[in-house]
Design a protein around this motif. Sequence first.
Motif, PDB file in Angstrom:
ATOM      1  N   GLY A  12       0.814  -1.213   0.000  1.00 55.58           N
ATOM      2  CA  GLY A  12       0.000   0.000   0.000  1.00 55.58           C
ATOM      3  C   GLY A  12       0.848   1.263   0.000  1.00 55.58           C
ATOM      4  N   LYS A  13       2.173   1.092  -0.106  1.00 54.94           N
ATOM      5  CA  LYS A  13       3.075   2.246   0.002  1.00 54.94           C
ATOM      6  C   LYS A  13       2.731   3.373  -0.969  1.00 54.94           C
ATOM      7  CE  LYS A  13       6.928   0.303  -1.116  1.00 54.94           C
ATOM      8  NZ  LYS A  13       6.545  -1.031  -1.518  1.00 54.94           N
ATOM      9  N   SER A  14       2.601   3.016  -2.264  1.00 56.59           N
ATOM     10  CA  SER A  14       2.425   4.076  -3.263  1.00 56.59           C
ATOM     11  C   SER A  14       1.136   4.841  -3.045  1.00 56.59           C
ATOM     12  CB  SER A  14       2.397   3.505  -4.681  1.00 56.59           C
ATOM     13  OG  SER A  14       3.554   2.792  -4.908  1.00 56.59           O
ATOM     14  N   ARG A 178       8.538 -13.733  -5.083  1.00 59.70           N
ATOM     15  CA  ARG A 178       9.912 -13.913  -5.567  1.00 59.70           C
ATOM     16  C   ARG A 178      10.689 -12.584  -5.429  1.00 59.70           C
ATOM     17  NH1 ARG A 178       8.617 -16.404 -10.151  1.00 59.70           N
ATOM     18  NH2 ARG A 178       8.693 -14.497 -11.374  1.00 59.70           N
ATOM     19  N   ARG A 179      10.000 -11.498  -5.801  1.00 64.43           N
ATOM     20  CA  ARG A 179      10.647 -10.187  -5.728  1.00 64.43           C
ATOM     21  C   ARG A 179      10.936  -9.790  -4.273  1.00 64.43           C
ATOM     22  NH1 ARG A 179       7.485  -8.539  -9.489  1.00 64.43           N
ATOM     23  NH2 ARG A 179       6.052  -7.340  -8.210  1.00 64.43           N
ATOM     24  N   ASP A 180       9.967 -10.041  -3.405  1.00 64.26           N
ATOM     25  CA  ASP A 180      10.183  -9.685  -1.994  1.00 64.26           C
ATOM     26  C   ASP A 180      11.332 -10.480  -1.399  1.00 64.26           C
ATOM     27  OD1 ASP A 180       8.258  -7.780  -1.953  1.00 64.26           O
ATOM     28  OD2 ASP A 180       6.717  -9.061  -1.066  1.00 64.26           O
ATOM     29  N   ALA A 182      13.906 -11.701  -3.069  1.00 65.39           N
ATOM     30  CA  ALA A 182      15.144 -11.140  -3.631  1.00 65.39           C
ATOM     31  C   ALA A 182      15.480  -9.817  -2.936  1.00 65.39           C
ATOM     32  CB  ALA A 182      14.993 -10.926  -5.137  1.00 65.39           C
ATOM     33  N   ASP A 183      14.486  -8.976  -2.715  1.00 64.51           N
ATOM     34  CA  ASP A 183      14.743  -7.660  -2.119  1.00 64.51           C
ATOM     35  C   ASP A 183      15.172  -7.778  -0.652  1.00 64.51           C
ATOM     36  OD1 ASP A 183      14.051  -6.424  -4.492  1.00 64.51           O
ATOM     37  OD2 ASP A 183      11.966  -6.086  -3.896  1.00 64.51           O
ATOM     38  N   SER A 184      14.602  -8.773   0.084  1.00 64.34           N
ATOM     39  CA  SER A 184      14.957  -8.847   1.511  1.00 64.34           C
ATOM     40  C   SER A 184      16.205  -9.663   1.764  1.00 64.34           C
ATOM     41  CB  SER A 184      13.811  -9.385   2.378  1.00 64.34           C
ATOM     42  OG  SER A 184      12.805  -9.933   1.655  1.00 64.34           O
TER      43      SER A 184
HETATM   44  O1   DC Z   1       8.273  -0.234  -5.466  1.00 66.76           O
HETATM   45  P1   DC Z   1       8.519  -0.925  -6.808  1.00 66.76           P
HETATM   46  O2   DC Z   1       7.825  -2.252  -6.957  1.00 66.76           O
HETATM   47  O3   DC Z   1       8.284  -0.029  -7.981  1.00 66.76           O
HETATM   48  O4   DC Z   1      10.073  -1.246  -6.772  1.00 66.76           O
HETATM   49  C1   DC Z   1      10.706  -1.836  -7.861  1.00 66.76           C
HETATM   50  C2   DC Z   1      11.906  -2.633  -7.401  1.00 66.76           C
HETATM   51  O5   DC Z   1      12.936  -1.778  -6.917  1.00 66.76           O
HETATM   52  C3   DC Z   1      11.663  -3.670  -6.307  1.00 66.76           C
HETATM   53  O6   DC Z   1      12.231  -4.903  -6.711  1.00 66.76           O
HETATM   54  C4   DC Z   1      12.393  -3.168  -5.119  1.00 66.76           C
HETATM   55  C5   DC Z   1      13.397  -2.203  -5.665  1.00 66.76           C
HETATM   56  N1   DC Z   1      13.564  -1.040  -4.816  1.00 66.76           N
HETATM   57  C6   DC Z   1      14.658  -1.010  -3.996  1.00 66.76           C
HETATM   58  O7   DC Z   1      15.439  -1.963  -3.967  1.00 66.76           O
HETATM   59  N2   DC Z   1      14.887   0.081  -3.221  1.00 66.76           N
HETATM   60  C7   DC Z   1      14.035   1.113  -3.229  1.00 66.76           C
HETATM   61  N3   DC Z   1      14.281   2.171  -2.461  1.00 66.76           N
HETATM   62  C8   DC Z   1      12.893   1.077  -4.052  1.00 66.76           C
HETATM   63  C9   DC Z   1      12.668  -0.030  -4.833  1.00 66.76           C
END
Ligand code: DC
Length: 222
Positions: A12-14, A178-180, A182-184
């Motif tokens: 819900g961030k955006s 999968r994205r979460d 990778a990001d975490s």
């Molecule tokens: O919020 P979003 O889905 O548009 O972000 C796209 C990708 O960018 C997502 O994989 C996380 C990464 N991201 C990041 O690593 N650091 C941020 N400050 C913002 C987004």
Amino acid sequence: MIVAIDGPAASGKSTVAKALATRIGMHYLDTGAMYRSIAFAALEQGVPLHDESAMGELARGVRIEFAYAGDASIATTVLLDGVDITAEIRTPRIDEAVSAAARTPEVRAAMVDRQREIASCTDTVMEGRDIGTVVFPHAEVKVFLTASADERARRRHSELAEHGDDTAADRVREGMERRDLADSSRKTAPLKPADDAIRLDTTGMSVDDVVDTIATYVADAR
Ligand code: DC
């Protein structure tokens, strides 16, 4: 003043950060759009996403700008070297590529510098994954938004459907998880709450309720 809003995909961030910025009269900065722009540039120029030095060079060499109409809080356009790529960065192709682009330390360093530069001239509600931990560790307000995986997958699916994308719900959920992951799990600036962030679980909350809650934190901090 900086209001940092971090959290996983579809937490819900955006929606919240945009509504909040409009309500309190600050600029809204979508840092995810910046990583998306780098992923887009890499795909267009044939730069391999896993080539860290080439990706770093690419990120340092391009100019990412946001165009705001008048005194509006929310940018209408994302520009890469002066070219409007607002629609191009919201496609499944970029969804798939962006985590790899965002993992590279040199890409992150270039983006963090640019984020600080953009926010240096105006009060900003900044949305991302590492705003409260890395970009602005001294932000006056830090919020880490979460929501259950079910709710996040539902939100992301209906958001895509609104844009005419008919990806099945289970594929949307898989891609999001999968994205979460990778990001975490990345080494540099992983997705995690800052120790002093206020954690807000938005499952079942309306956007207005979340915005009201954060607006009170901002009022207290002002
Ligand atoms: O919020 P979003 O889905 O548009 O972000 C796209 C990708 O960018 C997502 O994989 C996380 C990464 N991201 C990041 O690593 N650091 C941020 N400050 C913002 C987004």
